[in-house]
Design a protein around this motif. Sequence first.
Motif, PDB file in Angstrom:
ATOM      1  N   MET A 176       0.844  -1.186   0.000  1.00 21.02           N
ATOM      2  CA  MET A 176       0.000   0.000   0.000  1.00 21.02           C
ATOM      3  C   MET A 176       0.892   1.253   0.000  1.00 21.02           C
ATOM      4  N   THR A 177       0.515   2.215  -0.787  1.00 24.29           N
ATOM      5  CA  THR A 177       1.245   3.468  -0.878  1.00 24.29           C
ATOM      6  C   THR A 177       0.945   4.336   0.337  1.00 24.29           C
ATOM      7  N   GLU A 178       2.010   4.890   0.911  1.00 26.61           N
ATOM      8  CA  GLU A 178       1.832   5.818   2.022  1.00 26.61           C
ATOM      9  C   GLU A 178       1.643   7.227   1.456  1.00 26.61           C
ATOM     10  N   LEU A 179       0.547   7.865   1.830  1.00 27.13           N
ATOM     11  CA  LEU A 179       0.276   9.232   1.407  1.00 27.13           C
ATOM     12  C   LEU A 179       0.025  10.101   2.626  1.00 27.13           C
ATOM     13  N   PHE A 180       0.660  11.269   2.636  1.00 28.50           N
ATOM     14  CA  PHE A 180       0.538  12.194   3.759  1.00 28.50           C
ATOM     15  C   PHE A 180       0.285  13.597   3.239  1.00 28.50           C
ATOM     16  N   LYS A 181      -0.442  14.357   4.033  1.00 30.62           N
ATOM     17  CA  LYS A 181      -0.646  15.777   3.745  1.00 30.62           C
ATOM     18  C   LYS A 181       0.107  16.561   4.819  1.00 30.62           C
ATOM     19  N   GLU A 182       0.847  17.564   4.391  1.00 32.42           N
ATOM     20  CA  GLU A 182       1.543  18.444   5.332  1.00 32.42           C
ATOM     21  C   GLU A 182       0.560  19.521   5.791  1.00 32.42           C
ATOM     22  N   VAL A 183       0.478  19.718   7.099  1.00 34.24           N
ATOM     23  CA  VAL A 183      -0.420  20.720   7.677  1.00 34.24           C
ATOM     24  C   VAL A 183       0.412  21.603   8.607  1.00 34.24           C
ATOM     25  N   MET A 184       0.455  22.899   8.313  1.00 31.33           N
ATOM     26  CA  MET A 184       1.195  23.837   9.162  1.00 31.33           C
ATOM     27  C   MET A 184       0.217  24.641   9.998  1.00 31.33           C
ATOM     28  N   VAL A 185       0.534  24.756  11.283  1.00 31.39           N
ATOM     29  CA  VAL A 185      -0.282  25.528  12.218  1.00 31.39           C
ATOM     30  C   VAL A 185       0.653  26.475  12.960  1.00 31.39           C
ATOM     31  N   TRP A 186       0.295  27.728  12.979  1.00 30.65           N
ATOM     32  CA  TRP A 186       1.128  28.751  13.624  1.00 30.65           C
ATOM     33  C   TRP A 186       0.526  29.219  14.936  1.00 30.65           C
ATOM     34  N   ARG A 187       1.408  29.544  15.884  1.00 32.16           N
ATOM     35  CA  ARG A 187       0.998  30.160  17.156  1.00 32.16           C
ATOM     36  C   ARG A 187       1.939  31.327  17.430  1.00 32.16           C
ATOM     37  N   ARG A 188       1.366  32.513  17.580  1.00 34.72           N
ATOM     38  CA  ARG A 188       2.169  33.669  17.995  1.00 34.72           C
ATOM     39  C   ARG A 188       2.446  33.547  19.476  1.00 34.72           C
ATOM     40  N   LEU A 189       3.706  33.705  19.861  1.00 34.31           N
ATOM     41  CA  LEU A 189       4.069  33.616  21.271  1.00 34.31           C
ATOM     42  C   LEU A 189       4.120  34.995  21.915  1.00 34.31           C
ATOM     43  N   ASP A 190       4.635  35.959  21.179  1.00 29.49           N
ATOM     44  CA  ASP A 190       4.678  37.348  21.636  1.00 29.49           C
ATOM     45  C   ASP A 190       4.963  38.217  20.418  1.00 29.49           C
ATOM     46  N   ALA A 191       5.375  39.455  20.625  1.00 28.14           N
ATOM     47  CA  ALA A 191       5.550  40.390  19.495  1.00 28.14           C
ATOM     48  C   ALA A 191       6.759  40.060  18.626  1.00 28.14           C
ATOM     49  N   VAL A 192       7.650  39.180  19.085  1.00 26.66           N
ATOM     50  CA  VAL A 192       8.862  38.889  18.304  1.00 26.66           C
ATOM     51  C   VAL A 192       9.100  37.403  18.073  1.00 26.66           C
ATOM     52  N   SER A 193       8.185  36.537  18.513  1.00 27.32           N
ATOM     53  CA  SER A 193       8.448  35.107  18.338  1.00 27.32           C
ATOM     54  C   SER A 193       7.159  34.330  18.071  1.00 27.32           C
ATOM     55  N   ALA A 194       7.359  33.181  17.446  1.00 29.28           N
ATOM     56  CA  ALA A 194       6.236  32.316  17.099  1.00 29.28           C
ATOM     57  C   ALA A 194       6.740  30.880  17.012  1.00 29.28           C
ATOM     58  N   VAL A 195       5.786  29.967  17.045  1.00 25.52           N
ATOM     59  CA  VAL A 195       6.101  28.554  16.832  1.00 25.52           C
ATOM     60  C   VAL A 195       5.261  28.064  15.656  1.00 25.52           C
ATOM     61  N   ARG A 196       5.894  27.271  14.813  1.00 24.72           N
ATOM     62  CA  ARG A 196       5.180  26.652  13.694  1.00 24.72           C
ATOM     63  C   ARG A 196       5.174  25.147  13.923  1.00 24.72           C
ATOM     64  N   TYR A 197       3.968  24.598  14.080  1.00 20.25           N
ATOM     65  CA  TYR A 197       3.791  23.153  14.201  1.00 20.25           C
ATOM     66  C   TYR A 197       3.618  22.594  12.788  1.00 20.25           C
ATOM     67  N   THR A 198       4.470  21.673  12.419  1.00 22.20           N
ATOM     68  CA  THR A 198       4.327  21.022  11.122  1.00 22.20           C
ATOM     69  C   THR A 198       3.851  19.602  11.388  1.00 22.20           C
ATOM     70  N   CYS A 199       2.628  19.339  10.962  1.00 20.91           N
ATOM     71  CA  CYS A 199       2.002  18.039  11.187  1.00 20.91           C
ATOM     72  C   CYS A 199       1.906  17.291   9.863  1.00 20.91           C
ATOM     73  N   LEU A 200       1.813  15.988   9.983  1.00 18.98           N
ATOM     74  CA  LEU A 200       1.504  15.144   8.839  1.00 18.98           C
ATOM     75  C   LEU A 200       0.158  14.503   9.094  1.00 18.98           C
ATOM     76  N   GLN A 201      -0.674  14.505   8.094  1.00 17.87           N
ATOM     77  CA  GLN A 201      -1.954  13.807   8.160  1.00 17.87           C
ATOM     78  C   GLN A 201      -1.815  12.550   7.314  1.00 17.87           C
ATOM     79  N   ASP A 202      -2.028  11.402   7.937  1.00 18.71           N
ATOM     80  CA  ASP A 202      -2.006  10.126   7.211  1.00 18.71           C
ATOM     81  C   ASP A 202      -3.334  10.027   6.469  1.00 18.71           C
ATOM     82  N   LEU A 203      -3.274  10.030   5.161  1.00 15.13           N
ATOM     83  CA  LEU A 203      -4.502  10.030   4.370  1.00 15.13           C
ATOM     84  C   LEU A 203      -5.209   8.684   4.388  1.00 15.13           C
TER      85      LEU A 203
END
Length: 87
Positions: free
Chosen positions: A1-28
Amino acid sequence: MTELFKEVMVWRRLDAVSAVRYTCLQDLHNDKFALQSADFFRLPLTPASAHNVAAQFVELFIETSPTERCSWFDDAIVNHDQEFPSA
């Protein structure tokens, strides 16, 4: 079976000068999510730092199948924040 994934990026602002980017994979195949990385950015941002984060994502994805390396959840970010509350 072929593995297929979708990349999903979610951002969170931490303050006025920093942020975190969560990079998730969705198993289709099973519609579950895994957190590939939580990347922290701070201003001023350099092109080299952004490029390095992108290159690491691709290298890790190619080297080891996410189905073998990752834990899968309905909401991977919630699970991550519970496991690492300071993030």
